[in-house]
Design a protein around this motif. Structure first.
Motif, PDB file in Angstrom:
ATOM      1  N   VAL A 419       0.856  -1.189   0.000  1.00  0.00           N
ATOM      2  CA  VAL A 419       0.000   0.000   0.000  1.00  0.00           C
ATOM      3  C   VAL A 419       0.887   1.231   0.000  1.00  0.00           C
ATOM      4  CG1 VAL A 419      -1.902   1.197   1.130  1.00  0.00           C
ATOM      5  CG2 VAL A 419      -1.683  -1.282   1.382  1.00  0.00           C
ATOM      6  N   HIS A 420       0.620   2.156  -0.916  1.00  0.00           N
ATOM      7  CA  HIS A 420       1.361   3.411  -0.966  1.00  0.00           C
ATOM      8  C   HIS A 420       0.895   4.357   0.144  1.00  0.00           C
ATOM      9  CE1 HIS A 420       2.836   3.216  -5.440  1.00  0.00           C
ATOM     10  NE2 HIS A 420       2.762   1.994  -4.901  1.00  0.00           N
ATOM     11  N   ASP A 421       1.762   5.260   0.542  1.00  0.00           N
ATOM     12  CA  ASP A 421       1.519   6.376   1.464  1.00  0.00           C
ATOM     13  C   ASP A 421       1.499   5.989   2.938  1.00  0.00           C
ATOM     14  OD1 ASP A 421       0.871   9.123   2.243  1.00  0.00           O
ATOM     15  OD2 ASP A 421      -1.135   8.358   2.678  1.00  0.00           O
ATOM     16  N   VAL A 422       0.914   4.862   3.301  1.00  0.00           N
ATOM     17  CA  VAL A 422       0.746   4.541   4.720  1.00  0.00           C
ATOM     18  C   VAL A 422       1.613   3.347   5.117  1.00  0.00           C
ATOM     19  CG1 VAL A 422      -1.600   5.434   4.817  1.00  0.00           C
ATOM     20  CG2 VAL A 422      -1.234   3.021   4.263  1.00  0.00           C
ATOM     21  N   GLN A 423       1.906   3.298   6.407  1.00  0.00           N
ATOM     22  CA  GLN A 423       2.407   2.077   7.034  1.00  0.00           C
ATOM     23  C   GLN A 423       1.236   1.485   7.827  1.00  0.00           C
ATOM     24  OE1 GLN A 423       5.500   0.670   6.832  1.00  0.00           O
ATOM     25  NE2 GLN A 423       6.269   2.250   5.437  1.00  0.00           N
ATOM     26  N   PHE A 424       1.079   0.176   7.745  1.00  0.00           N
ATOM     27  CA  PHE A 424      -0.031  -0.466   8.442  1.00  0.00           C
ATOM     28  C   PHE A 424       0.476  -1.387   9.538  1.00  0.00           C
ATOM     29  CE2 PHE A 424       0.644  -2.854   4.398  1.00  0.00           C
ATOM     30  CZ  PHE A 424       1.077  -4.078   4.920  1.00  0.00           C
ATOM     31  N   GLN A 425      -0.454  -1.772  10.394  1.00  0.00           N
ATOM     32  CA  GLN A 425      -0.214  -2.816  11.398  1.00  0.00           C
ATOM     33  C   GLN A 425      -1.060  -4.026  11.033  1.00  0.00           C
ATOM     34  OE1 GLN A 425      -1.169  -1.014  15.190  1.00  0.00           O
ATOM     35  NE2 GLN A 425       0.538   0.447  15.072  1.00  0.00           N
ATOM     36  N   ILE A 426      -0.568  -5.208  11.337  1.00  0.00           N
ATOM     37  CA  ILE A 426      -1.297  -6.438  11.066  1.00  0.00           C
ATOM     38  C   ILE A 426      -2.100  -6.801  12.313  1.00  0.00           C
ATOM     39  CG2 ILE A 426      -1.124  -8.876  10.444  1.00  0.00           C
ATOM     40  CD1 ILE A 426       1.555  -8.216   9.089  1.00  0.00           C
ATOM     41  N   LEU A 427      -3.424  -6.795  12.176  1.00  0.00           N
ATOM     42  CA  LEU A 427      -4.282  -7.160  13.305  1.00  0.00           C
ATOM     43  C   LEU A 427      -4.297  -8.665  13.531  1.00  0.00           C
ATOM     44  CD1 LEU A 427      -7.374  -4.853  12.671  1.00  0.00           C
ATOM     45  CD2 LEU A 427      -5.737  -4.667  14.558  1.00  0.00           C
ATOM     46  N   SER A 428      -4.429  -9.413  12.445  1.00  0.00           N
ATOM     47  CA  SER A 428      -4.519 -10.867  12.598  1.00  0.00           C
ATOM     48  C   SER A 428      -4.193 -11.540  11.276  1.00  0.00           C
ATOM     49  CB  SER A 428      -5.916 -11.286  13.063  1.00  0.00           C
ATOM     50  OG  SER A 428      -6.892 -10.947  12.088  1.00  0.00           O
ATOM     51  N   ILE A 429      -3.788 -12.800  11.391  1.00  0.00           N
ATOM     52  CA  ILE A 429      -3.504 -13.660  10.241  1.00  0.00           C
ATOM     53  C   ILE A 429      -4.351 -14.913  10.429  1.00  0.00           C
ATOM     54  CG2 ILE A 429      -1.731 -14.927   8.982  1.00  0.00           C
ATOM     55  CD1 ILE A 429       0.311 -12.960  10.303  1.00  0.00           C
ATOM     56  N   ASP A 430      -5.431 -14.992   9.651  1.00  0.00           N
ATOM     57  CA  ASP A 430      -6.381 -16.091   9.817  1.00  0.00           C
ATOM     58  C   ASP A 430      -6.872 -16.192  11.261  1.00  0.00           C
ATOM     59  OD1 ASP A 430      -7.440 -17.443   7.685  1.00  0.00           O
ATOM     60  OD2 ASP A 430      -6.507 -19.352   8.211  1.00  0.00           O
ATOM     61  N   GLY A 431      -7.120 -15.035  11.869  1.00  0.00           N
ATOM     62  CA  GLY A 431      -7.644 -14.984  13.224  1.00  0.00           C
ATOM     63  C   GLY A 431      -6.599 -15.061  14.315  1.00  0.00           C
ATOM     64  N   ARG A 432      -5.343 -15.205  13.945  1.00  0.00           N
ATOM     65  CA  ARG A 432      -4.275 -15.325  14.942  1.00  0.00           C
ATOM     66  C   ARG A 432      -3.449 -14.047  14.997  1.00  0.00           C
ATOM     67  NH1 ARG A 432      -2.176 -21.380  15.004  1.00  0.00           N
ATOM     68  NH2 ARG A 432      -4.087 -22.461  14.428  1.00  0.00           N
ATOM     69  N   ASP A 433      -2.845 -13.802  16.155  1.00  0.00           N
ATOM     70  CA  ASP A 433      -1.968 -12.650  16.298  1.00  0.00           C
ATOM     71  C   ASP A 433      -0.742 -12.826  15.410  1.00  0.00           C
ATOM     72  OD1 ASP A 433      -3.657 -11.512  18.163  1.00  0.00           O
ATOM     73  OD2 ASP A 433      -2.550 -12.318  19.886  1.00  0.00           O
ATOM     74  N   PRO A 434      -0.220 -11.731  14.852  1.00  0.00           N
ATOM     75  CA  PRO A 434       1.003 -11.850  14.060  1.00  0.00           C
ATOM     76  C   PRO A 434       2.194 -12.208  14.941  1.00  0.00           C
ATOM     77  CG  PRO A 434       0.462  -9.544  14.418  1.00  0.00           C
ATOM     78  CD  PRO A 434      -0.708 -10.350  14.939  1.00  0.00           C
ATOM     79  N   SER A 435       3.170 -12.871  14.351  1.00  0.00           N
ATOM     80  CA  SER A 435       4.402 -13.184  15.078  1.00  0.00           C
ATOM     81  C   SER A 435       5.173 -11.892  15.340  1.00  0.00           C
ATOM     82  CB  SER A 435       5.249 -14.151  14.251  1.00  0.00           C
ATOM     83  OG  SER A 435       5.528 -13.607  12.977  1.00  0.00           O
ATOM     84  N   PRO A 436       6.151 -11.902  16.258  1.00  0.00           N
ATOM     85  CA  PRO A 436       6.856 -10.671  16.619  1.00  0.00           C
ATOM     86  C   PRO A 436       7.469  -9.944  15.428  1.00  0.00           C
ATOM     87  CG  PRO A 436       7.351 -12.371  18.213  1.00  0.00           C
ATOM     88  CD  PRO A 436       6.568 -13.043  17.116  1.00  0.00           C
ATOM     89  N   GLU A 437       7.949 -10.690  14.422  1.00  0.00           N
ATOM     90  CA  GLU A 437       8.578 -10.066  13.258  1.00  0.00           C
ATOM     91  C   GLU A 437       7.592  -9.256  12.435  1.00  0.00           C
ATOM     92  OE1 GLU A 437       9.700 -14.446  13.139  1.00  0.00           O
ATOM     93  OE2 GLU A 437       8.456 -13.133  14.397  1.00  0.00           O
ATOM     94  N   LEU A 438       6.303  -9.567  12.573  1.00  0.00           N
ATOM     95  CA  LEU A 438       5.258  -8.894  11.820  1.00  0.00           C
ATOM     96  C   LEU A 438       4.456  -7.925  12.679  1.00  0.00           C
ATOM     97  CD1 LEU A 438       3.928 -11.904   9.717  1.00  0.00           C
ATOM     98  CD2 LEU A 438       5.407 -10.055   8.943  1.00  0.00           C
ATOM     99  N   SER A 439       4.968  -7.619  13.873  1.00  0.00           N
ATOM    100  CA  SER A 439       4.203  -6.810  14.818  1.00  0.00           C
ATOM    101  C   SER A 439       4.503  -5.324  14.710  1.00  0.00           C
ATOM    102  CB  SER A 439       4.483  -7.282  16.251  1.00  0.00           C
ATOM    103  OG  SER A 439       5.853  -7.082  16.577  1.00  0.00           O
ATOM    104  N   GLY A 440       5.453  -4.946  13.835  1.00  0.00           N
ATOM    105  CA  GLY A 440       5.789  -3.535  13.677  1.00  0.00           C
ATOM    106  C   GLY A 440       5.056  -2.912  12.500  1.00  0.00           C
ATOM    107  N   TRP A 441       5.590  -1.783  12.041  1.00  0.00           N
ATOM    108  CA  TRP A 441       5.004  -1.081  10.907  1.00  0.00           C
ATOM    109  C   TRP A 441       5.415  -1.752   9.613  1.00  0.00           C
ATOM    110  CZ3 TRP A 441       1.213   2.005  11.964  1.00  0.00           C
ATOM    111  CH2 TRP A 441       1.193   2.743  13.162  1.00  0.00           C
TER     112      TRP A 441
END
Length: 505
Positions: A419-441
């Protein structure tokens, strides 16, 4: 047809791989349609590591009325990459790749981009928060002989971003030929941490790409097989067989997957642990220890590796498995084992501070404040069954609002989402919390087949009802073939206008 291997259902797949970025986990990429079944490549012990790693120079700048001005020129040239001979390449301020841009939060920059190629191109600032008219996407065309001069104020955390061309339908070819470079952002919070930061000494850019060369050393554009070009030679910063002379106990590697289609499961030849400290959009909350790290095209990560005097280790990409058919895995390089960069430590090493246990404060975006939830399905070179149309606005977003985007890959083939312009956060991956490596921007994330990712993002500052940003798959052949959409950010109650062709320079 179900391409998943027998006996590996989706939940087992997620447990085993955690999206391929956890310690010991690995991931594959596959094609988007037809594919071949070539055998795996294994370059362990075969790479002639004899060339000192080229470090892209920091771009020179001048000051004018409180603005930092950079000058970049896209140009054709000749580059000796492999021993067989020189090849035609494209570069920025040189024959291949470009200098590293560096700016600080709060700094106003102007970048004069001149096109001396014989065809139109663009310069997109990947991961940057900036006005849509200066984004450098497909609408900001720079024709041969023209200069484009976007200017904006940096307003985001310290991070490793990059810049690359984004001409509609030609992005893969322009990047493959050599256009691109890093764009490093600094801020006071990152500068206060005891981290390696001497650029080119213990803070090293690592731009990883795969290429194919003929017997004369000429760069070859291979068949895409509906997935994109998969090369058999790895170059780092434009260097084949690269060697990094390590001079400090701890070295920071700014990894960028600048390949057009290939993913990498990074690790070291001795399986040593390393500390990941940052993802696409900046520092993580705390370091996370890994032995494998997946980066799909366009993704970045900062890692710190610790070495002892006189020792060597090799940065390597390991085979990847997302549960796809074996033939698809082979055809896309997912079964390859690739030696990438030799790290050799000197007889004595400069001391380094211990890695801080806390790196950054990342306030989670509040899902309850989201005003819109949008759904995006990637399938058959389309997003939501629509092929890219430069004159169509797909989504209208209101400034200063938060949205949830639910994204999934609907046809058991590899895609990621940028996605251009923004940094996002991952809320969930198939209903699960993201792993620590995916928990940032993040601004780019891999989409496993049939797995739903929920992303949350906030749109701030810049509005333009007539100039869109993009979202797309960053496997560039997919993007070029139409797997891309457009959105505008508007003031409350403002209607989107027809796309402003005046921005086509």
């Amino acid at each position: 047809m179900n391409d998943r291997r027998p006996g590996l259902d989706r939940r087992a797949f997620l447990r085993l791989t955690a999206l391929g970025v956890g310690a010991g986990a690995v991931v594959t990429l596959t094609g988007c349609g037809t594919f071949d079944s070539r055998g795996p490549i294994d370059t362990v012990g075969t790479v002639d590591f004899r060339n000192r790693l080229r470090i892209p120079p920091l771009a020179e700048s001048t000051q004018r009325d409180g603005t930092t001005v950079f000058n970049l020129t896209a140009q054709a040239g000749r580059t000796a990459i492999v021993a067989a001979g020189e090849t035609d390449t494209w570069g920025i301020n040189g024959s291949m790749l470009g200098p590293t841009l560096r700016a600080r939060r709060g700094e106003t920059v102007q970048i004069n981009v001149t096109n001396e190629l014989d065809e139109a191109t663009t310069s997109h600032w990947h991961g940057m928060h900036l006005p849509a008219a200066f984004d450098g996407g497909s609408h900001q065309t720079i024709h041969p002989g023209d200069t484009w001069s976007p200017s904006w104020t940096i307003n985001q955390p310290a991070a490793t971003l990059w810049y690359h061309p984004h001409p509609h339908g030609q992005t893969e070819r322009h990047i493959y030929r050599g256009l691109g470079g890093l764009f490093i952002l600094d801020d006071d919070d990152e500068s206060a941490l005891d981290l390696p930061r001497d650029y080119g000494v213990d803070d090293i850019p690592v731009i990883v790409q795969d290429k194919t060369f003929d017997d004369q050393g000429q760069l070859v554009e291979t068949s895409r097989r509906d997935n994109g070009m998969i090369g058999n030679t790895i170059v780092v910063n434009g260097t084949a067989g690269p060697v990094l002379d390590v001079t400090a106990q701890r070295t920071r590697l700014r990894l960028l997957n600048a390949s057009t289609a290939r993913s990498y499961s990074f690790g070291f030849s001795d399986d040593r642990e390393f500390a990941m400290i940052a993802s696409d959009g900046g520092l993580l909350r705390e370091p996370t220890r890994l032995t494998r790290l997946l980066l799909t095209p366009g993704e970045r990560a900062e890692i710190i590796v610790e070495m002892s005097a006189g020792h060597t280790t090799t940065l390597r990409s390991y085979p990847q498995d997302l549960g796809l058919s074996s033939s698809r895995s082979r055809s896309t390089g997912a079964t390859d084992t690739l030696d990438i960069l030799l790290l050799q430590a000197g007889g004595s090493l400069a001391p380094s501070e211990a890695i801080p246990s806390r790196l950054a404060t990342i306030d989670p975006l509040d899902e309850s404040s989201a005003v819109e939830t949008r759904e995006f399905e990637l399938r058959n070179d389309r997003i939501n069954r629509e092929s890219m149309d430069m004159n169509r606005i797909d989504d209208v977003v209101t400034v200063d609002t938060t949205e949830v985007w639910e994204v999934w890959n609907g046809h058991r083939q590899p895609h990621n989402f940028h996605v251009h312009d923004v940094q996002f956060q991952i809320l969930s991956i198939d209903g699960r919390d993201p792993s620590p490596e995916l928990s940032g921007w993040k601004d780019t994330v891999y989409l496993p087949p049939d797995v739903r990712l929920r992303l949350i993002m906030r749109f701030t500052e810049y509005t333009d009802p007539a100039m869109p940003y993009m979202y797309h798959c960053h496997l560039l052949w997919h993007e070029d073939r139409g797997m891309m959409g457009q959105f505008v950010v508007v003031e409350p109650g403002q209607e989107p206008g027809p796309i402003d062709s005046d921005h086509d320079h």
